[in-house]
Design a protein around this motif. Structure first.
Motif, PDB file in Angstrom:
ATOM      1  N   LEU A 131       2.915  -1.904   6.788  1.00 20.20           N
ATOM      2  CA  LEU A 131       3.723  -2.928   6.107  1.00 20.20           C
ATOM      3  C   LEU A 131       2.830  -3.902   5.334  1.00 20.20           C
ATOM      4  O   LEU A 131       3.150  -4.271   4.201  1.00 20.20           O
ATOM      5  CB  LEU A 131       4.600  -3.660   7.116  1.00 20.20           C
ATOM      6  CG  LEU A 131       5.746  -2.833   7.677  1.00 20.20           C
ATOM      7  CD1 LEU A 131       6.352  -3.492   8.895  1.00 20.20           C
ATOM      8  CD2 LEU A 131       6.809  -2.584   6.598  1.00 20.20           C
ATOM      9  N   ARG A 132       1.718  -4.316   5.926  1.00 18.06           N
ATOM     10  CA  ARG A 132       0.792  -5.202   5.215  1.00 18.06           C
ATOM     11  C   ARG A 132       0.278  -4.537   3.943  1.00 18.06           C
ATOM     12  O   ARG A 132       0.207  -5.165   2.875  1.00 18.06           O
ATOM     13  CB  ARG A 132      -0.388  -5.604   6.103  1.00 18.06           C
ATOM     14  CG  ARG A 132      -0.042  -6.662   7.134  1.00 18.06           C
ATOM     15  CD  ARG A 132      -1.295  -7.231   7.806  1.00 18.06           C
ATOM     16  NE  ARG A 132      -2.119  -6.216   8.449  1.00 18.06           N
ATOM     17  CZ  ARG A 132      -1.951  -5.780   9.686  1.00 18.06           C
ATOM     18  NH1 ARG A 132      -0.974  -6.272  10.443  1.00 18.06           N
ATOM     19  NH2 ARG A 132      -2.751  -4.855  10.205  1.00 18.06           N
ATOM     20  N   ALA A 133      -0.053  -3.260   4.027  1.00 13.52           N
ATOM     21  CA  ALA A 133      -0.545  -2.525   2.850  1.00 13.52           C
ATOM     22  C   ALA A 133       0.519  -2.469   1.765  1.00 13.52           C
ATOM     23  O   ALA A 133       0.206  -2.636   0.581  1.00 13.52           O
ATOM     24  CB  ALA A 133      -0.985  -1.118   3.253  1.00 13.52           C
ATOM     25  N   ALA A 134       1.761  -2.249   2.152  1.00 12.91           N
ATOM     26  CA  ALA A 134       2.839  -2.220   1.153  1.00 12.91           C
ATOM     27  C   ALA A 134       3.041  -3.591   0.525  1.00 12.91           C
ATOM     28  O   ALA A 134       3.290  -3.696  -0.686  1.00 12.91           O
ATOM     29  CB  ALA A 134       4.144  -1.744   1.815  1.00 12.91           C
ATOM     30  N   LEU A 135       2.911  -4.648   1.303  1.00 17.68           N
ATOM     31  CA  LEU A 135       3.037  -6.009   0.752  1.00 17.68           C
ATOM     32  C   LEU A 135       1.898  -6.322  -0.203  1.00 17.68           C
ATOM     33  O   LEU A 135       2.105  -6.929  -1.258  1.00 17.68           O
ATOM     34  CB  LEU A 135       3.077  -7.039   1.889  1.00 17.68           C
ATOM     35  CG  LEU A 135       4.360  -7.086   2.683  1.00 17.68           C
ATOM     36  CD1 LEU A 135       4.173  -7.873   3.978  1.00 17.68           C
ATOM     37  CD2 LEU A 135       5.495  -7.681   1.855  1.00 17.68           C
TER      38      LEU A 135
END
Length: 138
Positions: A131-135
């Motif tokens: 999720l952090r990578a997508a953000l």
């Protein structure tokens, strides 16, 4: 507030799989998710309900909710999301929090029945990282 679990997480006194860390907001994985990747978005200030959220924080809160809703699709492969919050009634923690739940067609979620699941050891860290990578990519 010392007795608020979300305030304790925000202060660093309890562990959480943080997904989004901003000056006014924090988002982390729900420990008992409806589906894996279920995120809780909270203001850093102890604000009990949505009506209590100061006007100056509304846009940032909603913008973060939009980004998280996209992140569960981009980072986890969900087809969409369910976004919700309770105010007082059914509010398990009396600190404003918005749920962003990844959804896929046929996932079994019906109405407001929220079955809960658990992460296997180490699995939540992987979901948080995705999720952090997508953000960061958005």
């Amino acid at each position: 507030m010392a007795d608020c679990v979300f305030c304790t997480i925000i202060a660093g006194g309890a562990e959480a799989d943080v997904v989004l860390d901003e000056p006014d907001l924090l988002a982390f994985l729900d420990r008992r998710p409806v589906f894996k990747g279920h995120v809780l978005l909270v203001p850093r200030d102890h604000i009990a309900t949505l009506p209590d959220l100061p006007a100056g924080q509304r846009d940032g809160f909603l913008a973060a909710a939009q980004r998280l809703s996209s992140a569960v699709v981009d980072g986890l492969g969900a087809q969409g999301s369910f976004v919700a919050m309770n105010n007082v009634v059914s509010q398990s923690v009396p600190h404003l929090h918005l749920h962003v739940v990844p959804r896929t067609k046929g996932d079994g979620l019906r109405g407001f029945f929220w079955p809960r699941t658990r992460y296997a050891a180490g699995e939540s860290a992987d979901y948080a990282a995705r999720l952090r990578a997508a953000l960061e990519a958005s």
